[in-house]
Design a protein around this motif. Structure first.
Motif, PDB file in Angstrom:
ATOM      1  N   GLU A   1       0.798  -1.215   0.000  1.00  0.00           N
ATOM      2  CA  GLU A   1       0.000   0.000   0.000  1.00  0.00           C
ATOM      3  C   GLU A   1       0.839   1.277   0.000  1.00  0.00           C
ATOM      4  OE1 GLU A   1      -3.060   2.419  -0.435  1.00  0.00           O
ATOM      5  OE2 GLU A   1      -3.095   0.238  -0.591  1.00  0.00           O
ATOM      6  N   ALA A   2       1.891   1.335   0.800  1.00  0.00           N
ATOM      7  CA  ALA A   2       2.697   2.553   0.873  1.00  0.00           C
ATOM      8  C   ALA A   2       3.327   2.876  -0.479  1.00  0.00           C
ATOM      9  CB  ALA A   2       3.774   2.391   1.941  1.00  0.00           C
ATOM     10  N   LEU A   3       3.842   1.858  -1.141  1.00  0.00           N
ATOM     11  CA  LEU A   3       4.474   2.063  -2.441  1.00  0.00           C
ATOM     12  C   LEU A   3       3.426   2.383  -3.510  1.00  0.00           C
ATOM     13  CD1 LEU A   3       7.117   1.990  -4.034  1.00  0.00           C
ATOM     14  CD2 LEU A   3       6.795  -0.469  -4.339  1.00  0.00           C
ATOM     15  N   ARG A   4       2.292   1.699  -3.441  1.00  0.00           N
ATOM     16  CA  ARG A   4       1.243   1.936  -4.428  1.00  0.00           C
ATOM     17  C   ARG A   4       0.693   3.353  -4.310  1.00  0.00           C
ATOM     18  NH1 ARG A   4      -4.089   1.940  -5.476  1.00  0.00           N
ATOM     19  NH2 ARG A   4      -4.574   2.030  -3.260  1.00  0.00           N
ATOM     20  N   ALA A   5       0.456   3.818  -3.094  1.00  0.00           N
ATOM     21  CA  ALA A   5      -0.080   5.168  -2.890  1.00  0.00           C
ATOM     22  C   ALA A   5       0.885   6.230  -3.409  1.00  0.00           C
ATOM     23  CB  ALA A   5      -0.349   5.394  -1.400  1.00  0.00           C
ATOM     24  N   GLU A   6       2.180   5.959  -3.365  1.00  0.00           N
ATOM     25  CA  GLU A   6       3.190   6.907  -3.850  1.00  0.00           C
ATOM     26  C   GLU A   6       3.173   7.031  -5.374  1.00  0.00           C
ATOM     27  OE1 GLU A   6       8.088   7.251  -3.981  1.00  0.00           O
ATOM     28  OE2 GLU A   6       7.109   5.778  -2.661  1.00  0.00           O
ATOM     29  N   LEU A   7       2.802   5.954  -6.071  1.00  0.00           N
ATOM     30  CA  LEU A   7       2.955   5.916  -7.528  1.00  0.00           C
ATOM     31  C   LEU A   7       1.649   6.004  -8.305  1.00  0.00           C
ATOM     32  CD1 LEU A   7       5.557   3.003  -7.697  1.00  0.00           C
ATOM     33  CD2 LEU A   7       6.031   5.442  -8.002  1.00  0.00           C
ATOM     34  N   VAL A   8       0.528   5.576  -7.704  1.00  0.00           N
ATOM     35  CA  VAL A   8      -0.692   5.379  -8.482  1.00  0.00           C
ATOM     36  C   VAL A   8      -1.259   6.682  -9.038  1.00  0.00           C
ATOM     37  CG1 VAL A   8      -2.314   5.561  -6.534  1.00  0.00           C
ATOM     38  CG2 VAL A   8      -2.860   4.099  -8.509  1.00  0.00           C
TER      39      VAL A   8
ATOM     40  N   ALA B   1      11.369  -6.265  -3.114  1.00  0.00           N
ATOM     41  CA  ALA B   1      11.321  -7.005  -4.378  1.00  0.00           C
ATOM     42  C   ALA B   1      10.477  -6.252  -5.415  1.00  0.00           C
ATOM     43  CB  ALA B   1      10.746  -8.393  -4.149  1.00  0.00           C
ATOM     44  N   THR B   2       9.364  -5.670  -4.976  1.00  0.00           N
ATOM     45  CA  THR B   2       8.526  -4.903  -5.894  1.00  0.00           C
ATOM     46  C   THR B   2       9.260  -3.663  -6.382  1.00  0.00           C
ATOM     47  OG1 THR B   2       6.531  -5.685  -4.753  1.00  0.00           O
ATOM     48  CG2 THR B   2       6.298  -3.755  -6.172  1.00  0.00           C
ATOM     49  N   ARG B   3       9.984  -2.994  -5.468  1.00  0.00           N
ATOM     50  CA  ARG B   3      10.771  -1.829  -5.873  1.00  0.00           C
ATOM     51  C   ARG B   3      11.822  -2.226  -6.924  1.00  0.00           C
ATOM     52  NH1 ARG B   3      10.441   2.580  -2.100  1.00  0.00           N
ATOM     53  NH2 ARG B   3      12.532   3.292  -2.647  1.00  0.00           N
ATOM     54  N   ALA B   4      12.456  -3.381  -6.715  1.00  0.00           N
ATOM     55  CA  ALA B   4      13.462  -3.842  -7.682  1.00  0.00           C
ATOM     56  C   ALA B   4      12.830  -4.130  -9.035  1.00  0.00           C
ATOM     57  CB  ALA B   4      14.166  -5.087  -7.144  1.00  0.00           C
ATOM     58  N   ALA B   5      11.656  -4.766  -9.014  1.00  0.00           N
ATOM     59  CA  ALA B   5      10.978  -5.081 -10.264  1.00  0.00           C
ATOM     60  C   ALA B   5      10.526  -3.808 -10.985  1.00  0.00           C
ATOM     61  CB  ALA B   5       9.781  -5.982  -9.990  1.00  0.00           C
ATOM     62  N   LEU B   6       9.969  -2.866 -10.232  1.00  0.00           N
ATOM     63  CA  LEU B   6       9.552  -1.598 -10.835  1.00  0.00           C
ATOM     64  C   LEU B   6      10.738  -0.850 -11.441  1.00  0.00           C
ATOM     65  CD1 LEU B   6       7.021  -0.362  -8.112  1.00  0.00           C
ATOM     66  CD2 LEU B   6       6.466  -1.070 -10.439  1.00  0.00           C
ATOM     67  N   HIS B   7      11.856  -0.868 -10.742  1.00  0.00           N
ATOM     68  CA  HIS B   7      13.070  -0.204 -11.233  1.00  0.00           C
ATOM     69  C   HIS B   7      13.525  -0.819 -12.564  1.00  0.00           C
ATOM     70  CE1 HIS B   7      17.007   1.767 -11.054  1.00  0.00           C
ATOM     71  NE2 HIS B   7      17.527   0.595 -11.368  1.00  0.00           N
ATOM     72  N   ALA B   8      13.548  -2.152 -12.612  1.00  0.00           N
ATOM     73  CA  ALA B   8      14.009  -2.838 -13.829  1.00  0.00           C
ATOM     74  C   ALA B   8      13.078  -2.568 -15.010  1.00  0.00           C
ATOM     75  CB  ALA B   8      14.108  -4.336 -13.557  1.00  0.00           C
ATOM     76  N   VAL B   9      11.761  -2.666 -14.776  1.00  0.00           N
ATOM     77  CA  VAL B   9      10.803  -2.461 -15.867  1.00  0.00           C
ATOM     78  C   VAL B   9      10.829  -1.012 -16.338  1.00  0.00           C
ATOM     79  CG1 VAL B   9       8.357  -2.505 -16.484  1.00  0.00           C
ATOM     80  CG2 VAL B   9       9.332  -4.358 -15.119  1.00  0.00           C
ATOM     81  N   ALA B  10      10.936  -0.060 -15.408  1.00  0.00           N
ATOM     82  CA  ALA B  10      10.973   1.353 -15.793  1.00  0.00           C
ATOM     83  C   ALA B  10      12.217   1.674 -16.611  1.00  0.00           C
ATOM     84  CB  ALA B  10      10.922   2.234 -14.544  1.00  0.00           C
ATOM     85  N   ARG B  11      13.372   1.123 -16.227  1.00  0.00           N
ATOM     86  CA  ARG B  11      14.592   1.333 -17.009  1.00  0.00           C
ATOM     87  C   ARG B  11      14.444   0.748 -18.418  1.00  0.00           C
ATOM     88  NH1 ARG B  11      19.238   2.467 -14.004  1.00  0.00           N
ATOM     89  NH2 ARG B  11      20.235   2.595 -16.060  1.00  0.00           N
ATOM     90  N   ARG B  12      13.756  -0.394 -18.511  1.00  0.00           N
ATOM     91  CA  ARG B  12      13.515  -0.990 -19.818  1.00  0.00           C
ATOM     92  C   ARG B  12      12.639  -0.072 -20.670  1.00  0.00           C
ATOM     93  NH1 ARG B  12      10.220  -6.083 -19.187  1.00  0.00           N
ATOM     94  NH2 ARG B  12      11.981  -6.576 -17.824  1.00  0.00           N
ATOM     95  N   ILE B  13      11.601   0.516 -20.055  1.00  0.00           N
ATOM     96  CA  ILE B  13      10.721   1.431 -20.786  1.00  0.00           C
ATOM     97  C   ILE B  13      11.507   2.637 -21.296  1.00  0.00           C
ATOM     98  CG2 ILE B  13       8.771   3.018 -20.533  1.00  0.00           C
ATOM     99  CD1 ILE B  13       7.600   0.978 -18.501  1.00  0.00           C
ATOM    100  N   GLN B  14      12.385   3.174 -20.464  1.00  0.00           N
ATOM    101  CA  GLN B  14      13.183   4.329 -20.883  1.00  0.00           C
ATOM    102  C   GLN B  14      14.104   3.971 -22.054  1.00  0.00           C
ATOM    103  OE1 GLN B  14      15.079   5.485 -17.184  1.00  0.00           O
ATOM    104  NE2 GLN B  14      13.503   7.023 -16.758  1.00  0.00           N
ATOM    105  N   ALA B  15      14.706   2.787 -21.991  1.00  0.00           N
ATOM    106  CA  ALA B  15      15.587   2.365 -23.088  1.00  0.00           C
ATOM    107  C   ALA B  15      14.801   2.181 -24.384  1.00  0.00           C
ATOM    108  CB  ALA B  15      16.302   1.073 -22.706  1.00  0.00           C
ATOM    109  N   LEU B  16      13.614   1.583 -24.289  1.00  0.00           N
ATOM    110  CA  LEU B  16      12.791   1.380 -25.482  1.00  0.00           C
ATOM    111  C   LEU B  16      12.275   2.707 -26.030  1.00  0.00           C
ATOM    112  CD1 LEU B  16      10.819  -1.753 -24.279  1.00  0.00           C
ATOM    113  CD2 LEU B  16      12.420  -1.688 -26.194  1.00  0.00           C
TER     114      LEU B  16
END
Length: 366
Positions: free
Chosen positions: A175-182, A209-224
């Motif tokens: 919830e804390a992470l979701r409220a920050e980003l949603v 783990a969710t922060r790590a996954a979000l970081h990886a996917v976001a970096r992929r989006i930026q590269a694409l």
């Protein structure tokens, strides 16, 4: 019983009658091999043989066809994929080419499936005129644009998938992470996720783990995104230089123009008329009349990517072009629905596109 000739005296070279015999070829193409067949003017099979899909194999294939008689034309399956190299070679050698569609499932169930069967079917389709399409030459600027668009399209699909993954991760995040980003817009959300700090020693914790996954996917989006931007920089000048008249049409941008160019190919004269282009783009009206009802319906065949390009042009004109707005209003008062109006608009747009394409290629090849 004595023979007239010894084995050493036999001549296996084709006779004069064989050399003059009209022959139609058919080729079933694959990644490593091509299977060729030859038929005479009555459709009788003269022979079939397999060749490697290499430059030497192309030469051997054509030599074998010519040994069967005078080659009138050759039907080739997959001239845009596995058969592209063979099609280019045969075109350089002055052989008339016909593009052959692969047999449908009903035909294959009835007649079976093998390389010789498919090659013979290709030859007979070319002979009968059932297959009569001229392949794209793939030797000019449109082929270059097509190659650049393949890379861009792949990047766009990958970015869309990554954005969907990012959305799913945020929706199920603690919830804390979701409220920050949603509440963030997409661009800010991607930038925020790419800048998230990580604790590599606590990846068994769901939040880390969710922060790590979000970081990886976001970096992929930026590269694409950077890859797509680079592809656009390469495509815009290439499309503008190749088809300035097409790009000048209302509602036609670089992406739409690139798709229409790719559909037409480097030799748009292979499209005998605007009606042929409309049929290729799935914009040709199909009769749907019955009894006292006289109407046409949408065509769900053809090149769907080209149809999407026409759809984009139609939507843009319906929103911004005064002539199109007036046309839509008039046709609506006549009782036509939105789908029928869009069908009519696409057909009119094809007429403009065909004229512009021919003018652009006439300027490229004076």
């Amino acid at each position: 019983m004595p023979t007239l000739f010894d084995a050493s005296e036999r001549d296996d070279t084709p006779s004069m009658a064989t050399k003059k015999r009209p022959v139609t070829g058919g080729v079933d193409t694959h990644g490593n091999t091509h299977h060729a067949a030859a038929v005479d003017q009555t459709g009788r099979v003269l022979g079939d043989q397999q060749f490697p899909a290499t430059a030497a194999g192309y030469r051997a294939l054509l030599a074998w066809l010519r040994s069967q008689g005078r080659v009138v034309k050759v039907g080739v399956e997959g001239t845009g994929t596995y058969g592209a190299g063979l099609a280019r070679y045969l075109a350089v050698e002055g052989v008339e080419l016909v593009e052959v569609d692969r047999p449908d499932r009903k035909t294959r169930r009835a007649k079976g499936k093998s390389d010789p069967i498919d090659a013979i079917a290709a030859a007979r389709a070319a002979l009968s005129g059932q297959a009569c399409g001229t392949p794209k030459t793939r030797t000019g600027p449109v082929e270059a644009i097509r190659a650049l668009r393949v890379a861009r399209r792949g990047a766009v699909k990958a970015r869309t998938a990554a954005l969907n993954q990012l959305h799913g991760l945020i929706a199920a995040a603690p919830e804390a992470l979701r409220a920050e980003l949603v509440a963030l817009p997409t661009t800010a959300r991607v930038a925020t996720c790419a800048a998230l700090s990580l604790d590599e020693t606590r990846l068994t914790d769901p939040t880390q783990a969710t922060r790590a996954a979000l970081h990886a996917v976001a970096r992929r989006i930026q590269a694409l995104t950077a890859e797509i931007t680079q592809a656009d920089k390469r495509l815009r000048p290439a499309v503008a230089a190749t088809a300035p008249r097409l790009c000048a049409l209302p509602g036609v941008g670089p992406e739409v123009a690139g798709q229409l160019l790719t559909t037409a190919g480097d030799n748009p004269d292979r499209l005998r008329s605007e009606a042929a282009l409309a049929h290729l783009c799935g914009a040709a009206p199909l009769p749907a009349s019955s009894g006292r009802t006289d109407r046409h319906r949408l065509n769900r065949g053809g090149d769907r990517a080209a149809n999407t390009a026409l759809h984009t042009i139609a939507l843009c004109r319906m929103r911004y072009d005064p002539r199109t707005k007036a046309y839509v209003e008039r046709r609506t008062k006549q009782g036509l629905g939105k789908k029928e109006i869009m069908r009519c608009l696409k057909r009119y747009i094809v007429r403009e596109v065909h004229t512009a394409l021919l003018a652009d290629f006439a300027a490229l090849n004076p």
